[in-house]
Design an enzyme around this catalytic site. Sequence first.
Site, mmCIF file in Angstrom:
data_model
loop_
_atom_site.group_PDB
_atom_site.id
_atom_site.type_symbol
_atom_site.label_atom_id
_atom_site.label_comp_id
_atom_site.label_asym_id
_atom_site.label_seq_id
_atom_site.Cartn_x
_atom_site.Cartn_y
_atom_site.Cartn_z
ATOM 1 N N ARG A 46 0.911 -1.185 -0.078
ATOM 2 C CA ARG A 46 -0.140 -0.019 0.158
ATOM 3 C C ARG A 46 1.352 1.364 0.183
ATOM 4 O O ARG A 46 0.515 2.195 -0.683
ATOM 5 C CB ARG A 46 -1.161 0.150 1.134
ATOM 6 C CG ARG A 46 -1.951 -0.836 1.488
ATOM 7 C CD ARG A 46 -3.222 -1.272 2.076
ATOM 8 N NE ARG A 46 -2.611 -0.982 4.043
ATOM 9 C CZ ARG A 46 -2.874 -2.056 4.490
ATOM 10 N NH1 ARG A 46 -3.668 -3.234 4.273
ATOM 11 N NH2 ARG A 46 -2.417 -2.689 5.524
ATOM 12 N N LYS A 136 -12.084 15.541 4.054
ATOM 13 C CA LYS A 136 -13.376 14.619 2.949
ATOM 14 C C LYS A 136 -14.274 13.995 3.788
ATOM 15 O O LYS A 136 -13.941 12.925 4.887
ATOM 16 C CB LYS A 136 -12.871 13.747 2.269
ATOM 17 C CG LYS A 136 -13.514 13.541 1.279
ATOM 18 C CD LYS A 136 -13.156 12.646 0.091
ATOM 19 C CE LYS A 136 -13.518 11.135 0.494
ATOM 20 N NZ LYS A 136 -14.012 9.663 -0.282
ATOM 21 N N LYS A 219 -18.312 18.144 -3.675
ATOM 22 C CA LYS A 219 -17.765 17.402 -4.173
ATOM 23 C C LYS A 219 -18.734 16.083 -4.459
ATOM 24 O O LYS A 219 -18.870 15.406 -4.099
ATOM 25 C CB LYS A 219 -16.242 16.253 -3.438
ATOM 26 C CG LYS A 219 -16.225 15.301 -3.803
ATOM 27 C CD LYS A 219 -14.877 14.285 -3.292
ATOM 28 C CE LYS A 219 -14.079 13.217 -3.775
ATOM 29 N NZ LYS A 219 -12.981 12.215 -4.438
HETATM 30 P P1 13P Z 1 -13.588 7.584 -7.149
HETATM 31 O O1 13P Z 1 -13.552 9.013 -7.837
HETATM 32 O O2 13P Z 1 -13.479 6.653 -7.551
HETATM 33 O O3 13P Z 1 -15.486 7.866 -6.821
HETATM 34 O O4 13P Z 1 -13.455 8.438 -5.290
HETATM 35 C C1 13P Z 1 -13.590 9.934 -5.010
HETATM 36 C C2 13P Z 1 -14.017 9.756 -4.385
HETATM 37 O O5 13P Z 1 -13.453 10.128 -2.555
HETATM 38 C C3 13P Z 1 -14.904 9.058 -3.635
HETATM 39 O O6 13P Z 1 -15.753 9.219 -1.739
#
Ligand code: 13P
Length: 340
Positions: A46, A136, A219
Amino acid sequence: MNRTELARTAQAMVAAGKGILAADESTGTIRKRLAAIQVESTEEHRRTYRELLFTTPGAAEFINGVILYDETIRQKTAEGIPFPDCLAKQGIIPGIKVDAGAKALAGFPGETITEGLDGLRERLIEYRKLGARFAKWRAVIDIAPGIPTPFGIHANAHALARYAALCQENDIVPIVEPEVLMDGDHSIERCEEVTDATLGAVFRQLHEHRIYLEGMVLKPNMVISGKKAANRAPPEAVAEATVRCLKRHVPPAVPGIAFLSGGQSPTEATQHLSLINRLGPLPWALTFSYGRALQDTALKAWSGRPAGFSAGQQEFHRRARLNGLATTGRYTPDMEAQAA
Ligand code: 13P
């Protein structure tokens, strides 16, 4: 709360020509991604894979933020440089996923609620010390017969706003991510209806929780047909529906919107972003915060082989560059055929 710093960071996260790499796969998710290339999910694998991404020469031209995971923010390059420092030195802002995942919402079959609020203040204080300047939190809204319910949407919007308030209290920019999934065979119209309800609830809650809009980044998903829909809407329709929906809900005080890719193919995700940016001028910057759409081809090129390290970096650089062009509407699909 330092509003000046929050606004400055949020603006830097959505600077034109650049976007965000979501490399915050939880231990369970990265295990799946590595299994797909027949690589065992050890801590060292990882770490090596994340080092490949974070040390890609020239990637900082197109990437201005990286979302890390609790394990990753504490890891180092082979030379012993902590990942947050390695990123910051390149002018890339380190961020951190702080939610604890979507769990079944009791009493609402098929719906989920994202957990992770308990102890969040203390974790944010620690993450800031480790170098994180944004965070996030992902809320998941699934579309299926009878769901989502208005309560399911409300509960998730409320949790997102509580998270955002705690982030801002600690001078960390919240990425507010309400993801309407593209799993299933629903139409683009159904996706628009659910995204419309979701963004409405999210911005109501952000207002109620006194969120400083200038110091956050949204987002969202794009408004798109379900993956298994019989007649999937063409790219131009996705761009138009997405912009229409965002205009109805996102105040111009929000500096930027960084889309998730959500299972779109890498080329689809890039093309959609470019078409969206041709519909301007719009009140916010529109960029990417892709996970799979930035990483899938790099992961395959690497395949866990030391000899594939540089091929993996080239693939990552290529997708970062093409998505960078898409943030100003300058990407066209014929660019896919050109060399990296
Ligand atoms: P994806 O672009 O693969 O959807 O992932 C973005 C992300 O942070 C999802 O929480």
